[in-house]
Scaffold this active site. Structure first.
Site, PDB file in Angstrom:
ATOM      1  N   HIS A 173       0.832  -1.217   0.000  1.00  0.00           N
ATOM      2  CA  HIS A 173       0.000   0.000   0.000  1.00  0.00           C
ATOM      3  C   HIS A 173       0.864   1.263   0.000  1.00  0.00           C
ATOM      4  O   HIS A 173       0.322   2.370   0.062  1.00  0.00           O
ATOM      5  CB  HIS A 173      -0.936   0.012   1.211  1.00  0.00           C
ATOM      6  CG  HIS A 173      -1.948  -1.095   1.194  1.00  0.00           C
ATOM      7  ND1 HIS A 173      -2.824  -1.267   0.133  1.00  0.00           N
ATOM      8  CD2 HIS A 173      -2.220  -2.087   2.077  1.00  0.00           C
ATOM      9  CE1 HIS A 173      -3.596  -2.340   0.388  1.00  0.00           C
ATOM     10  NE2 HIS A 173      -3.242  -2.854   1.547  1.00  0.00           N
ATOM     11  N   ASP A 209      -4.117 -12.903   3.269  1.00  0.00           N
ATOM     12  CA  ASP A 209      -5.364 -12.542   3.947  1.00  0.00           C
ATOM     13  C   ASP A 209      -6.592 -12.906   3.122  1.00  0.00           C
ATOM     14  O   ASP A 209      -7.705 -12.555   3.467  1.00  0.00           O
ATOM     15  CB  ASP A 209      -5.358 -11.052   4.297  1.00  0.00           C
ATOM     16  CG  ASP A 209      -4.793 -10.199   3.185  1.00  0.00           C
ATOM     17  OD1 ASP A 209      -4.590 -10.736   2.066  1.00  0.00           O
ATOM     18  OD2 ASP A 209      -4.540  -9.010   3.409  1.00  0.00           O
TER      19      ASP A 209
END
Lengths: 435, 561
Positions: free
Chosen positions: A108, A237
């Site tokens: 990110h 995830d």
């Protein structure tokens, strides 16, 4: 040659805060499982120690504000340095594949860094790509396949206008999860249009859907684009037990994906089901990467039947695959002026939120539309952390003569402009980061 | 105060050394050639020879460093043993290609020692048939994560003991470390050499032990164990030779440096070991023997094919290379091929056999190469030093690349590099000074450098260690080596301090139980402590404390009484 080089760094003494998902405990059970399975001393796997990334290695990729020293901690340098160690192992032919199994994650983190977003400060894959090019030349073609459940918006930001990089991100649909981006319509800048490939998947997508995307979209695109290196940003995830996402992937699915993709380099991204998923995904991934039998890897808690992918969901995945591959096949027919407008400059404005550090950044960006190279870029940036306006001039890895000259002129103009407290010029091919 | 006598015997590849110590002084040091066909006879010969120097009447302790287990494994003479494993999901055991068959049983223990699925009891019933007719064949029982929860192994042993008559070894008793493949190998080898060890002990029972008191066996970690223990855990007696040398250094060296390199030069090989912060480094997981990776605690020793009797090769442009092959007898002792020992003898640096023969040898070889004989001999010694130095550098490079898992360690890695060289072994006086000079480090050649291993064996003392693991969320504490598993009554208060305290207490209890002096200091060798957070809430802690009861080695003065 060893099959797999494993750069393992669990940072057992570092956390964002004591109860944060990015905490000391995150890779503890993964360490325990890999150790108990005997994989640290398996003949096909060799463990290596990471090192700190140097200023030069970070600044080849990032513009860090207000300063490197202020924003980047040692933990970030080690994670980035670990990915560099991993790429060197592969470049130098010491191992066939390398896996940087370390934290904190990076995907990110944008080109310009004011702080931490989505637990990330430095973009580990991007630093890896630029290190590969630094060692092997600007002509290198690198593909990143990001399989984290979150859209790899940072990596997309960094390579959005970079013709040397193909960025494919498979993730849970941005309408249902942080960071809320990664739609199929985001396809890259004028210099690399079509090389940003987003594959948003409906919540609940499991092994069937993920592997379908691999077979129908990712592998055909890679086959056609022919990268020199393939990097898997292996966020974990998307597992059915992950507490902060809604996907339904399994350890077996991940191992199969790894076998299909056979990436040169793998970098851990997110993944916060630290007990029920990570130990098993990482064992499966390591085995698959080393070409070993992973058929017996299995989580202790099994997926509930209702968590398995439904038929209607599979149909949604098929539609996404069709849309993405259809565009890919026709990407050269797109008239760029219809997307980016005619004229010499493309302009965009953006607001970027840093959730981890609670910072708002405003950007005004100009891209030179150039038919000979990807074009220079100029970004004005300011944030709630450092309100001063900073001007950034970015050269592509392979600038044309005209763009090189014009970029210098832009730099001169910004320097003369009183509004800017700082002007930074980055010319990665020349290994130049001028403040 | 009465004097305390001890004998140390180290059975080496070439010689069997024996030392007689009285308190901190060396009374006698003897050497006999090792008889490979009958190790016991040469051991006895050494024992009797050294006993000639004993004039006391009190029983004296004998510390034995034998190559018995090592040889049994290296030469593949271990007895066949059955292995019953509870692997649960994960790496496919069949893909690991163990050189022995493994019977797999259903059951699943997870990484925190929680039983995911119970032992498959139906399969147990069928085991008797599957294991074959031989009810006395040694048996190894090994479960994945049995170090976190040994109940599957314990249950299996209870079931199988109903009919099985032979030796049974359980994985969790041998080590508290994680590594299932190594646990399988360790337990298998332990079972496989158990009968050898029993035979060996039987012989000692029959021997006229008149002046002998307690007999202790040297282990790969430099500690000793008693005969009862050695019958249960014979695998720990492997690789005691290199351990004896390191203990010899600890007993004899005058080196005051915290970090030094131990260079044990033999006839065929040279062993390197590293002392850091005053302690010799251990293997991260355990000893490797003959390609078998085990969990047996052992000093970290790297062996290179370079010794006093190494073969020499000359290649145009390359110069002289020494080893890794062993040559025959040196020329000075009537052999055919020149060795580094001959170089030292010819140059007058060592006294062995005929200096004249050695000189002539160098002159003959020198003539074919067009160089003077003695300068050729000098070049051989230089080449030896160069190769040794390269090996030392490579060794430390390997150590410096060991994985580290915390930022603090990575930013401030422990200083490993030596600030001194300590040498032993018969050729040490010849080569160690040159190595020290080359490395620009002070050096020491041990007094009794040729018998330091036997002195080390004599000076060694019992070591006992445990691995305590507490999981306060599960409310359980486990010490696998002791088969100890209890509930924690007040989990909230079970801190790392409490874990340390319990570990120390249990280490002493374990030492007492096994018949050792438990009064020494209990060291914490390794420690880990983590908060367990689930859903933004701390739900418990996990502590790991690894201890070692490690009495100081007996210091031995560098002179004979």
């Amino acid at each position: 040659m060893t099959e797999v080089g494993l750069v393992f760094f669990p940072a057992f003494d570092w956390a964002i805060s004591h109860d944060h998902p990015e905490r000391q405990e995150r890779l503890l059970y993964t360490r325990d499982q890999i150790q108990e399975e005997g994989l640290f001393d398996h003949p096909s796997i060799r463990e290596y120690r990471p090192r700190l990334a140097t200023d030069e290695e970070i600044l080849r990729t990032h513009v860090v504000l207000p300063s490197l020293h202020h924003t980047v901690a040692e933990s970030h340098r080690i994670a980035a340095g670990g990915t560099i160690v991993a790429s060197d192992l592969v470049i130098d032919g010491l191992v066939k594949h390398a896996f940087a199994l370390l934290r904190p994650p990076g995907h990110h983190a944008n080109r310009i860094v004011h702080g931490s977003r989505g637990f990330c400060v430095l973009n580990n894959e991007a630093i890896m790509v630029d290190h590969l090019r630094h060692r092997l030349g600007a002509d290198l073609k690198v593909a990143i396949v990001d399989t984290d459940a979150h859209h790899a918006d940072g990596t997309q930001d960094i390579f959005y206008n970079d013709p040397g990089v193909l960025h494919i991100s498979l993730h849970q649909d941005g309408r249902t999860l942080y960071p809320g981006t990664g739609f199929t319509s985001e396809r890259g800048g004028p210099g690399a249009y079509g090389q940003t490939v987003n594959i948003p998947l409906p919540p609940g997508t499991g092994d069937e859907g993920m592997l379908m995307v691999m077979e129908r979209v990712v592998l055909p695109i890679l086959k056609e684009w022919k990268p020199d290196y393939v990097i898997n940003a292996a966020g974990q995830d998307n597992h059915f037990s992950d507490p902060i996402t809604n996907m339904s992937f399994s350890a077996q699915g991940y191992a199969k994906l790894t076998e299909l993709l056979s990436p040169d380099l793998v970098v851990l991204e997110g993944g916060y089901s630290i007990e029920s998923a990570l130990p098993y995904i990482n064992v499966g991934l390591l085995l698959a990467l080393a070409g070993l039998d992973y058929s017996k890897v299995q989580e202790p808690v099994q997926r509930l039947d209702r968590e398995k992918q439904t038929k209607s969901l599979t149909e949604q995945v098929v539609r996404v695959c069709d849309e993405v591959i259809d565009f890919w096949q026709h990407r050269s027919e797109v008239k760029l002026e219809e997307v980016f407008g005619a004229g010499s400059l493309f302009q965009r404005q953006r607001q970027i939120y840093y959730d981890t550090d609670n910072i708002y950044e405003s950007q005004q960006e100009y891209i030179r539309l150039c038919s000979d190279c990807a074009g220079w870029r100029v970004i004005y940036t300011s944030s709630t952390k450092a309100r001063d306006l900073v001007g950034v001039v970015l050269l592509p890895w392979k600038p044309c003569q005209a763009c090189s000259v014009e970029a210098r002129e832009q730099q001169g103009e910004l320097l003369a402009d009183q509004r800017f407290s700082q002007v930074i010029c980055v010319d990665p091919a020349a290994n130049l980061h001028q403040v | 105060m009465s004097e305390f006598y001890k004998i140390g015997i180290d059975v080496g590849g070439t010689n069997t050394d024996a030392a007689l110590l009285c308190d901190s002084e060396v009374v006698a040091l003897v050497k006999v050639p090792t008889n490979h066909n009958d190790l016991l006879s040469s051991t006895m010969q050494a024992l009797h020879k050294v006993l000639d120097h004993y004039e006391g009447k009190d029983p004296l302790q004998l510390h034995l460093s034998t190559t018995l287990s090592t040889n049994a494994i290296v030469e593949g003479r271990g007895a066949p043993a059955n292995v019953v494993a509870v692997p649960g999901p994960g790496v496919n055991l069949k893909s690991l290609e163990f050189p022995f068959p493994i019977l797999e049983l259903g059951g699943y223990m997870d990484h925190r020692g929680r039983e995911v699925s119970p032992l498959d009891l139906h399969q147990i019933a069928g085991l008797r048939k599957a294991l074959g007719e031989d009810e006395a064949r040694a048996l190894a029982i090994v479960g994945k994560f049995s170090q976190r929860n040994p109940s599957h192994e314990q249950r299996l042993k209870a079931e199988l003991s109903k009919w099985h008559r032979g030796f049974i070894s359980m994985g969790h008793r041998l080590s508290g470390r994680s590594n299932f493949p190594r646990r399988i190998v360790t337990t298998y080898l332990n079972a496989s050499i158990a009968q050898h060890q029993l035979d060996f002990l039987g012989v000692w029972k029959d021997v006229d032990r008149a002046p002998l008191g307690e007999i202790l066996i040297l282990k790969a970690d430099g500690g000793t164990m008693n005969l009862e223990d050695s019958a249960e855990r014979p695998i720990e007696s492997i690789l005691s030779g290199p351990a004896a040398s390191i203990m010899g250094v600890k007993a004899l060296s005058l080196c005051q440096e915290k970090n030094y390199v131990i260079v044990d030069i033999g006839g065929t090989t040279t062993d390197l070991a590293a002392v850091v912060g005053g302690e010799a480094l251990f293997e991260r997981d355990g000893a490797t023997i003959s390609g078998y990776k085990t969990l047996v605690p052992a000093f970290l020793v790297r062996s290179i094919g370079l010794g006093g009797d190494s073969a020499l090769t000359y290649e145009e442009g390359q110069g002289i290379t020494i080893g890794p092959r062993r040559s025959g007898t040196p020329v000075c002792l009537g052999g055919e091929q020149l060795t580094p020992t001959d170089a030292a003898v010819a140059l007058g640096l060592a006294c062995l056999g005929s200096q004249e023969k050695a000189r002539q040898g160098w002159q003959r070889w020198g003539a074919t190469l067009g160089v003077d004989g003695s300068s050729l001999a000098r070049r051989v010694l230089q080449a030896f030093t160069r190769q040794l130095r390269q090996a030392v550098d490579a060794f430390y490079e390997e150590l410096e690349n060991m994985p580290l898992y915390t930022i603090q360690e990575l930013l401030h890695p422990p200083e490993l590099r030596p600030t001194a060289v300590v040498g032993l072994g018969a050729p040490a006086p010849i080569f160690i000074p040159a190595l020290g000079e080359d490395l620009d480090l002070p050096w020491e050649v041990l007094s009794f450098s040729a018998g330091a291993n036997a002195i080390g064996a004599a000076a060694a003392r019992a070591t006992v260690g445990v691995t305590l693991r507490a999981d306060t969320e599960r409310g359980s504490v486990t010490i696998p080596e002791m088969g100890y598993q209890r509930e924690i009554h007040r989990p909230l208060f079970f801190s790392i301090e409490k874990a340390r305290q319990l570990a120390e207490e249990k280490t002493r209890e374990y030492a007492n139980f096994r018949g050792y002096d438990a009064t020494g200091e209990v060291y914490i060798v390794e420690e880990e402590s983590f908060q367990m957070v689930r859903g933004f809430r701390t739900v418990g802690q996990t502590h790991m404390v690894r201890t070692q009861l490690r009495p100081e080695v007996h210091r031995v003065r560098g002179r004979t009484k």
